[in-house]
Design a protein around this motif. Structure first.
Motif, PDB file in Angstrom:
ATOM      1  N   ASP A 186     -27.569 -43.431  17.831  1.00  0.00           N
ATOM      2  CA  ASP A 186     -26.998 -45.020  15.978  1.00  0.00           C
ATOM      3  C   ASP A 186     -27.405 -44.666  14.675  1.00  0.00           C
ATOM      4  O   ASP A 186     -27.466 -45.004  13.524  1.00  0.00           O
ATOM      5  N   ASN A 187     -28.137 -43.413  14.786  1.00  0.00           N
ATOM      6  CA  ASN A 187     -28.711 -42.803  13.229  1.00  0.00           C
ATOM      7  C   ASN A 187     -27.448 -41.801  12.993  1.00  0.00           C
ATOM      8  O   ASN A 187     -27.984 -41.093  11.906  1.00  0.00           O
ATOM      9  N   TYR A 188     -26.303 -42.044  13.815  1.00  0.00           N
ATOM     10  CA  TYR A 188     -25.630 -40.842  13.462  1.00  0.00           C
ATOM     11  C   TYR A 188     -24.025 -41.584  13.012  1.00  0.00           C
ATOM     12  O   TYR A 188     -23.780 -43.090  13.892  1.00  0.00           O
ATOM     13  N   PHE A 219     -14.341 -41.247   5.138  1.00  0.00           N
ATOM     14  CA  PHE A 219     -14.532 -43.357   5.244  1.00  0.00           C
ATOM     15  C   PHE A 219     -15.532 -43.293   6.605  1.00  0.00           C
ATOM     16  O   PHE A 219     -15.679 -42.332   7.365  1.00  0.00           O
ATOM     17  N   VAL A 220     -16.782 -43.885   6.950  1.00  0.00           N
ATOM     18  CA  VAL A 220     -17.597 -44.227   7.608  1.00  0.00           C
ATOM     19  C   VAL A 220     -17.066 -44.692   8.925  1.00  0.00           C
ATOM     20  O   VAL A 220     -16.426 -45.319   9.121  1.00  0.00           O
ATOM     21  N   LEU A 221     -17.503 -43.661   9.316  1.00  0.00           N
ATOM     22  CA  LEU A 221     -16.776 -44.044  11.610  1.00  0.00           C
ATOM     23  C   LEU A 221     -17.968 -44.544  12.475  1.00  0.00           C
ATOM     24  O   LEU A 221     -19.131 -43.955  11.646  1.00  0.00           O
ATOM     25  N   HIS A 222     -17.991 -45.455  12.871  1.00  0.00           N
ATOM     26  CA  HIS A 222     -19.642 -45.850  14.156  1.00  0.00           C
ATOM     27  C   HIS A 222     -18.209 -45.100  15.233  1.00  0.00           C
ATOM     28  O   HIS A 222     -17.873 -45.973  15.690  1.00  0.00           O
ATOM     29  N   LEU A 223     -19.329 -43.912  15.569  1.00  0.00           N
ATOM     30  CA  LEU A 223     -18.237 -43.492  16.991  1.00  0.00           C
ATOM     31  C   LEU A 223     -19.522 -44.073  17.942  1.00  0.00           C
ATOM     32  O   LEU A 223     -20.600 -43.768  18.016  1.00  0.00           O
ATOM     33  N   PRO A 224     -18.849 -44.292  18.822  1.00  0.00           N
ATOM     34  CA  PRO A 224     -19.304 -45.346  19.741  1.00  0.00           C
ATOM     35  C   PRO A 224     -20.246 -44.456  20.640  1.00  0.00           C
ATOM     36  O   PRO A 224     -21.454 -44.433  21.410  1.00  0.00           O
ATOM     37  N   GLN A 225     -19.872 -42.541  20.930  1.00  0.00           N
ATOM     38  CA  GLN A 225     -20.190 -42.386  21.861  1.00  0.00           C
ATOM     39  C   GLN A 225     -21.852 -41.686  21.460  1.00  0.00           C
ATOM     40  O   GLN A 225     -22.113 -40.829  22.155  1.00  0.00           O
TER      41      GLN A 225
END
Lengths: 272, 349
Positions: free
Chosen positions: A196-198, A187-193
């Motif tokens: 944006d293109n990761y 599943f997709v995670l938006h890693l804060p660190q």
């Protein structure tokens, strides 16, 4: 102390007997409800969100046993009611005294209430927020799971996300894997660190039950665009190849995605 | 809302995993309570205090009971003249050193088999040591609740001393009316207020059900299963709710800072163990939910200390011991657990 007052009145009106009966009925209801709950979770597959597949049999066996106990108790109860009409009450106080901490009825009522609530409840698989809260690790050394059977012969493109993490765990040098093909699901995670293109692609691993679920994941470099096209918690199959990059001040293995395909959430979302 | 759902998912996953083990535990304990005659056991235990303590600690393998079942059994052992070392060893070790708990811990910590062995090893060690310490008190009666003390046989060595002014306790007991005895408050909460455990010496001395015909014993066994299931199930629910709430609501930074300190993590887990009072057959699942954030030593402390002393157990112990004896048990068990698990934190993991 209310019980004592109850008891004083009992001598005349025998409410103790009805107290027993009430307690007995509550017990039967609570035990049956838990039996039904365990079987319901098993039959509807909800149990996959709660337990490691190896232990599902324990849960449904317990469900059958509880229903069995409840059946016997119901039979006993009916028999006793019938007998009571014929002759005076049997001595109820003959049971090996079990020391109880709570007032009578308290535990059974709680058990019953929780079981009834559980019947309505649909567990949700843990999602990206939980993963970020718990901290996604790329190595398993920090956590508990050690590879049980490690097969080096697995082709890179056949490795699951967990296989990749395990492989990295054994030999962490990213360059060793650069250029290898990747084909993983998660599943997709938006890693804060990271930029944006990761995105992060992650899975939860459980060894026993959801209580010990912990997330593992890897960063994915998107082929184009930014991560807003990929919502957190959506499941994707990511195909591409491995590259080495320095992300968030750490040199690490990154999946350079060439194709992301959205897939439905698997019935058993946890890896084991 | 999401947090809430996560908490509920954790809560039910703990319950669904734990209930089968709870069921196995209560079935075993009910069956054995009703079919095993512990007098034969006492006769077989060695007289040397250290060996007796060790043997007592191992008896859990024959009586797979958790900490609620073991207090009545320990009391019967004491009343029937078991050496102090054996009874105390049994009391402290039986909730952990038994096959059901071994299996449950194994399943929970499948990836860390050392947890299972360390748990059992430490429990055995601590129980044997405390049993040994208590064996220096030849006459246990001053440490017992009056009703239990009266039912106990007078030890041979102590019998000679009974004229000595030191033993005040038996005199005090004789003047106390049965209604004033401290054990009774507790039973006022139970189903059968008049059948006070401590009062009938005959009921204390022998397992009263062993003389019954088999069908009756089976009926009693089922009733006992339900009683224990109800009681322990209630506590399990509260324990699981606490575990789930702590996991979701306490900020991760706080848990990590507490859980990663070698000393703070142990103290936190011991406190948690004492408060949560979760049954030893299922407490490994509770501990498991802290496995990723707390040190190994602290998880061990939870698993070793919790079954020995906790709030629920405290109430049960008060039916056997006087407060002073419980304080000794509590302090000794706490210190030993702390030291041993600190060693693990500092030198092993």
């Amino acid at each position: 102390m209310t019980v004592q007052t109850n008891y004083k009145t009992t001598r005349r009106f025998h409410p103790l007997k009805s107290l027993y009966r009430l307690q007995g009925l509550l017990d039967i209801a609570a035990i049956s409800a838990w039996g039904v709950l365990l079987l319901q979770y098993w039959l509807t597959g909800k149990i996959n969100l709660l337990l490691h597949p190896n232990y599902v049999w324990l849960a449904y066996s317990a469900g059958f046993v509880l229903l069995g106990v409840a059946t016997v108790k119901i039979a006993q109860f009916i028999w006793r009611v019938v007998q009571l009409k014929k002759r005076k009450d049997r001595n109820q106080g003959d049971l090996l005294q079990h020391l109880s901490l709570f007032p009578p009825g308290w535990s059974s009522a709680l058990l019953l209430a929780v079981a009834l609530f559980g019947l309505q409840f649909t567990p949700q698989p843990f999602a990206s927020q939980m993963a970020l809260d718990r901290g996604v690790t790329e190595t398993l050394t920090m956590t508990r799971s050690q590879p049980q059977a490690f097969r080096t012969s697995t082709k890179p493109e056949n490795r699951t996300l967990i296989d990749w993490i395990r492989t990295l765990n054994v030999y962490p040098e990213p360059d060793a894997y650069t250029g290898q093909k990747v084909n993983v699901e998660g599943f997709v995670l938006h890693l804060p660190q990271v930029p944006d293109n990761y995105i992060g692609i992650a899975r939860f691993v459980i060894t026993c039950c959801a209580a010990d679920a912990y997330p593992v994941g890897m960063p994915v470099k998107l082929p184009s665009g930014n991560r807003s096209a990929y919502q957190p918690d959506k499941w994707y199959r990511v195909a591409g190849q491995m590259i080495t990059e320095t992300l968030a001040d750490k040199r690490q293995l990154v999946i350079q995605a060439s194709k992301l395909t959205e897939i439905p959430t698997p019935a058993n979302p946890y890896a084991s | 809302m999401n947090q809430f759902n996560n908490a509920l998912t954790l809560f039910f996953s703990l319950l669904v995993e734990a209930i089968p083990f709870l069921l196995i535990g209560v079935f075993f304990s009910s069956a054995l309570l009703l079919f095993v005659d512990e007098r034969k056991l006492i006769a077989a235990v060695p007289k040397q205090p250290l060996l007796a303590a060790f043997a007592g600690s191992l008896i859990g393998f024959l009586f797979p009971v958790c900490e609620c079942g073991n207090v009545p059994v320990a009391r019967r052992l004491i009343v029937q003249g078991a050496p102090a070392a054996m009874a105390i060893g049994f009391l402290l070790a039986a909730p952990v050193v038994n096959p059901v708990v071994f299996w449950a811990t194994w399943i929970a910590f499948r990836d860390q088999p050392e947890m299972v062995f360390l748990r059992v090893g430490f429990s055995l060690l601590i129980a044997t040591m405390i049993g040994w310490v208590f064996s220096t008190q030849a006459d246990l009666r001053p440490l017992m609740q009056p009703a239990v003390a009266r039912a106990m046989p007078i030890p041979k060595r102590a019998a000679k001393k009974t004229k000595a002014p030191r033993t005040k306790a038996p005199q005090a007991e004789e003047t106390a009316s049965p209604l004033l005895q401290s054990g009774t408050f507790f039973l006022g909460q139970s189903d059968q207020p008049l059948q006070v455990d401590g009062l009938g010496q005959a009921a204390l001395a022998a397992n009263p059900t062993l003389s019954r015909p088999i069908p009756e014993r089976l009926r009693l066994m089922l009733d006992n299963v339900i009683q224990e299931l109800r009681e322990l199930g209630g506590i399990l629910i509260i324990g699981s709710a606490i575990a789930a709430l702590v996991q979701v609501s306490v900020p991760r930074d706080l848990i990590l800072s507490l859980g990663q300190g070698p000393v703070s993590s142990i103290l936190a887990m011991m406190l948690l163990a004492a408060v949560v009072s979760i049954c030893s057959t299922v407490d490994s699942f509770f501990a498991l939910s802290f496995a990723s954030t707390f040190t190994t030593g602290s998880l061990l402390a939870f698993l070793v200390f919790g079954p020995m002393i906790d709030l629920k157990n405290f109430a049960l112990l008060l039916t056997v011991f006087r407060g002073r004896a419980i304080l000794y048990l509590f302090v000794l068990a706490g210190q030993l657990t702390f030291l041993l698990t600190l060693l693990i934190n500092l030198y092993v993991s």
